[in-house]
Design a protein around this motif. Structure first.
Motif, PDB file in Angstrom:
ATOM      1  N   UNK A   1      -1.963  -5.029   3.353  1.00  0.00           N
ATOM      2  CA  UNK A   1      -0.835  -5.340   4.221  1.00  0.00           C
ATOM      3  C   UNK A   1      -0.716  -4.208   5.230  1.00  0.00           C
ATOM      4  N   UNK A   2      -0.519  -4.564   6.505  1.00  0.00           N
ATOM      5  CA  UNK A   2      -0.432  -3.539   7.535  1.00  0.00           C
ATOM      6  C   UNK A   2       0.418  -4.065   8.693  1.00  0.00           C
ATOM      7  N   UNK A   3       1.206  -3.174   9.298  1.00  0.00           N
ATOM      8  CA  UNK A   3       1.971  -3.542  10.481  1.00  0.00           C
ATOM      9  C   UNK A   3       1.005  -3.900  11.606  1.00  0.00           C
ATOM     10  N   UNK A   4       1.304  -4.972  12.311  1.00  0.00           N
ATOM     11  CA  UNK A   4       0.394  -5.455  13.362  1.00  0.00           C
ATOM     12  C   UNK A   4       0.070  -4.366  14.382  1.00  0.00           C
ATOM     13  N   UNK A   5       1.061  -3.552  14.734  1.00  0.00           N
ATOM     14  CA  UNK A   5       0.838  -2.481  15.709  1.00  0.00           C
ATOM     15  C   UNK A   5      -0.123  -1.418  15.185  1.00  0.00           C
ATOM     16  N   UNK A   6      -0.274  -1.317  13.857  1.00  0.00           N
ATOM     17  CA  UNK A   6      -1.136  -0.311  13.241  1.00  0.00           C
ATOM     18  C   UNK A   6      -2.503  -0.877  12.849  1.00  0.00           C
ATOM     19  N   UNK A   7      -2.707  -2.157  13.058  1.00  0.00           N
ATOM     20  CA  UNK A   7      -3.850  -2.865  12.488  1.00  0.00           C
ATOM     21  C   UNK A   7      -5.196  -2.229  12.844  1.00  0.00           C
ATOM     22  N   UNK A   8      -5.483  -2.085  14.122  1.00  0.00           N
ATOM     23  CA  UNK A   8      -6.811  -1.634  14.532  1.00  0.00           C
ATOM     24  C   UNK A   8      -7.138  -0.246  14.003  1.00  0.00           C
ATOM     25  N   UNK A   9      -6.185   0.682  14.117  1.00  0.00           N
ATOM     26  CA  UNK A   9      -6.423   2.038  13.624  1.00  0.00           C
ATOM     27  C   UNK A   9      -6.618   2.066  12.118  1.00  0.00           C
ATOM     28  N   UNK A  10      -5.763   1.359  11.398  1.00  0.00           N
ATOM     29  CA  UNK A  10      -5.765   1.485   9.940  1.00  0.00           C
ATOM     30  C   UNK A  10      -6.952   0.787   9.291  1.00  0.00           C
ATOM     31  N   UNK A  11      -7.407  -0.343   9.833  1.00  0.00           N
ATOM     32  CA  UNK A  11      -8.579  -0.984   9.216  1.00  0.00           C
ATOM     33  C   UNK A  11      -9.853  -0.196   9.550  1.00  0.00           C
ATOM     34  N   UNK A  12      -9.859   0.503  10.693  1.00  0.00           N
ATOM     35  CA  UNK A  12     -10.995   1.371  11.014  1.00  0.00           C
ATOM     36  C   UNK A  12     -11.069   2.525  10.012  1.00  0.00           C
ATOM     37  N   UNK A  13      -9.932   3.134   9.711  1.00  0.00           N
ATOM     38  CA  UNK A  13      -9.895   4.236   8.755  1.00  0.00           C
ATOM     39  C   UNK A  13     -10.203   3.741   7.344  1.00  0.00           C
ATOM     40  N   UNK A  14      -9.653   2.579   6.993  1.00  0.00           N
ATOM     41  CA  UNK A  14      -9.895   1.996   5.676  1.00  0.00           C
ATOM     42  C   UNK A  14     -11.383   1.732   5.466  1.00  0.00           C
ATOM     43  N   UNK A  15     -12.026   1.150   6.480  1.00  0.00           N
ATOM     44  CA  UNK A  15     -13.457   0.829   6.367  1.00  0.00           C
ATOM     45  C   UNK A  15     -14.295   2.095   6.281  1.00  0.00           C
ATOM     46  N   UNK A  16     -13.945   3.108   7.073  1.00  0.00           N
ATOM     47  CA  UNK A  16     -14.725   4.343   7.083  1.00  0.00           C
ATOM     48  C   UNK A  16     -14.657   5.065   5.750  1.00  0.00           C
ATOM     49  N   UNK A  17     -13.491   5.019   5.102  1.00  0.00           N
ATOM     50  CA  UNK A  17     -13.289   5.754   3.851  1.00  0.00           C
ATOM     51  C   UNK A  17     -13.625   4.923   2.619  1.00  0.00           C
ATOM     52  N   UNK A  18     -14.187   3.724   2.818  1.00  0.00           N
ATOM     53  CA  UNK A  18     -14.533   2.860   1.678  1.00  0.00           C
ATOM     54  C   UNK A  18     -15.486   3.589   0.737  1.00  0.00           C
ATOM     55  N   UNK A  19     -15.196   3.485  -0.563  1.00  0.00           N
ATOM     56  CA  UNK A  19     -15.938   4.222  -1.597  1.00  0.00           C
ATOM     57  C   UNK A  19     -17.172   3.407  -1.983  1.00  0.00           C
ATOM     58  N   UNK A  20     -18.212   3.438  -1.139  1.00  0.00           N
ATOM     59  CA  UNK A  20     -19.358   2.545  -1.292  1.00  0.00           C
ATOM     60  C   UNK A  20     -20.303   2.933  -2.422  1.00  0.00           C
TER      61      UNK A  20
END
Length: 359
Positions: A283-302
């Motif tokens: 869940x993410x605020x629409x205004x924060x979407x682009x920044x937060x999914x970029x950070x989420x994807x980068x920090x994914x524990x692959x």
């Protein structure tokens, strides 16, 4: 399904059958996943994913699939520089219901790539309220109220959100929902979430480790292709769809609650992301979407298949549980009980403590 149907459809398993092949229980459960209709449903949701791209929010955000490069930390320098914090909580003392009162204690903490755990402990018990009662009837009424009304998870979520507002970091990962529904339907919770989501300098995302409790999420999670993120709905739509089956209302008689649901929940995007083989919710605020999914994807524990949530959430979860072990507090309480009165210990402590140990 009602309870009578559940009883009618149950089957008895003998101990001999259980020893031989688990009584067929395991095979029966696997059949749920391999059932032709279950497979067909998955195909339907794959087609629905394609249709989501035709839906937009009022601000123009397009729902549907986005492909992302998970685990590439170079695309998020904010993570390495310590601007991103993960916030999590645990029950340092799980809810305890004693014959004369209740108690609960939560530990909340945050960590980044550049600093160690910053923690806080929050404790509630009915001691203060019961101490101020006027007579026996008042005491019993308060005891009854405390036994049934408090929501333990909301208690912890409140202090997680408050902690996120106090720390310095600009970007925040929450372990769990961005907005707890029970908490958001209280005056205090709605006010706290409004302060959080309207903060001029901070951005937030909630990461949901299991999609199974939401039927629609669980189906989209299975249908979502690897290496992608899927925007599904707004929080407003989610609550509005469920309103007939839940006590949470978009039309609360509390002004703060009503304004939260009607003004802010339409701006919160819900979806799933699937780094590899397992999908997680967010869940993410629409205004924060682009920044937060970029950070989420980068920090994914692959490096851990099936658990590719942000590395920082793994870090803070491990640290907060290591520092605030519930067994320590439970043992301290048991010792104090025993020292105060052996009868109190015998009456109040967990029945499991008195079971004979098997050789």
């Amino acid at each position: 399904m009602d309870f009578s149907e559940m009883l009618k459809d149950s089957k008895q398993v003998t101990y001999d059958d259980f020893v031989i092949d688990s009584g067929g229980i395991a095979d029966d459960i696997i059949e749920m996943f391999t059932n032709p209709l279950a497979i067909e449903v998955q195909e339907i949701y794959k087609k629905d994913i394609l249709e989501l791209k035709n839906i937009k929010t009022d601000k123009g955000t397009v729902f549907g699939l986005r492909k992302l490069n998970f685990g590439d930390i170079s695309q998020a320098p904010e993570v390495l520089s310590g601007q991103v914090a993960a916030v999590d909580g645990t029950f340092a003392l799980p809810r305890q219901d004693y014959s004369t009162g209740s108690a609960v204690c939560v530990a909340v903490g945050s960590a980044t790539m550049t600093r160690t755990l910053q923690d806080s402990l929050h404790y509630w018990s009915s001691t203060k309220a019961l101490k101020n009662t006027q007579d026996i009837d008042d005491f019993l009424d308060l005891r009854q109220e405390h036994l049934y009304k408090p929501n333990n998870s909301a208690f912890m979520r409140y202090f997680e959100a408050a902690h996120a507002l106090k720390i310095d970091e600009k970007f925040i990962f929450f372990d769990g929902l961005l907005c707890d529904e029970w908490l958001a339907n209280t005056k205090e919770g709605a006010a706290l979430y409004r302060e959080m989501l309207e903060h001029p300098n901070k951005k937030f995302i909630g990461v949901i480790k299991s999609c199974k409790k939401n039927l629609m999420f669980s189906q989209y999670a299975r249908a979502c292709p690897s290496g992608s993120i899927l925007l599904i709905e707004t929080l407003y739509e989610h609550i509005n769809r469920r309103e007939s089956e839940t006590r949470f209302s978009l039309h609360s008689n509390k002004q703060e609650v009503r304004s939260f649901w009607n003004e802010l929940s339409p701006r919160i995007i819900r979806g799933v992301f699937k780094p590899y083989k397992r999908a997680f919710g967010f869940e993410v605020l629409e205004d924060h979407l682009d920044d937060m999914i970029r950070l989420l994807a980068a920090d994914a524990h692959m490096s851990q298949e099936g658990h590719e949530i942000p590395y920082l959430l793994n870090l803070v979860d491990g640290e907060i549980r290591r520092m605030f072990k519930r067994h320590k507090l439970l043992n301290d309480i048991a010792l104090k009980m025993n020292q105060t009165s052996d009868s109190i210990y015998q009456e109040e402590w967990d029945e499991h403590a008195f079971r004979p140990q098997q050789a």
